[in-house]
Design a protein around this motif. Structure first.
Motif, mmCIF file in Angstrom:
data_model
loop_
_atom_site.group_PDB
_atom_site.id
_atom_site.type_symbol
_atom_site.label_atom_id
_atom_site.label_comp_id
_atom_site.label_asym_id
_atom_site.label_seq_id
_atom_site.Cartn_x
_atom_site.Cartn_y
_atom_site.Cartn_z
ATOM 1 N N MET A 49 0.816 -1.205 0.000
ATOM 2 C CA MET A 49 0.000 0.000 0.000
ATOM 3 C C MET A 49 0.858 1.266 0.000
ATOM 4 N N VAL A 50 2.108 1.190 0.416
ATOM 5 C CA VAL A 50 2.970 2.361 0.520
ATOM 6 C C VAL A 50 3.346 2.908 -0.854
ATOM 7 N N PHE A 51 3.591 2.062 -1.820
ATOM 8 C CA PHE A 51 4.132 2.515 -3.092
ATOM 9 C C PHE A 51 3.200 3.426 -3.896
ATOM 10 N N PRO A 52 1.906 3.188 -3.959
ATOM 11 C CA PRO A 52 1.052 4.165 -4.651
ATOM 12 C C PRO A 52 1.078 5.545 -3.999
ATOM 13 N N TYR A 53 1.154 5.582 -2.672
ATOM 14 C CA TYR A 53 1.225 6.872 -1.991
ATOM 15 C C TYR A 53 2.554 7.572 -2.276
ATOM 16 N N LEU A 54 3.643 6.838 -2.318
ATOM 17 C CA LEU A 54 4.930 7.438 -2.660
ATOM 18 C C LEU A 54 4.923 7.965 -4.091
#
Length: 75
Positions: A49-54
């Motif tokens: 889930m972290v990568f789309p936000y980054l």
């Protein structure tokens, strides 16, 4: 500056508090005796889930920087 740092640290530590399993994954994994598999699945979901936000944050930063450089010719 301290407020921004505090907000950044809060957002950085937020995934550690998140419960990211869907209802079906939770029901299947809670029926097991060992909770190690459930914790591993939850950590994997939060990690993915972290990568789309980054990515969205990086795009927003570059858009902000490009608009700011067009407005301010001195920099």
């Amino acid at each position: 500056m301290k407020v921004k740092l505090g907000i950044f640290l809060l957002l950085l530590l937020m995934p550690a508090l998140a419960e990211a399993q869907c209802a079906m994954c939770r029901a299947v994994l809670e029926s097991e005796d060992s909770q190690a598999a459930a914790q591993g699945i939850n950590d994997g979901i939060v990690y993915l889930m972290v990568f789309p936000y980054l990515l969205m944050g990086g795009i927003a930063f570059f858009i902000y920087r490009s608009f700011r450089s067009k407005k301010d010719p001195s920099s």
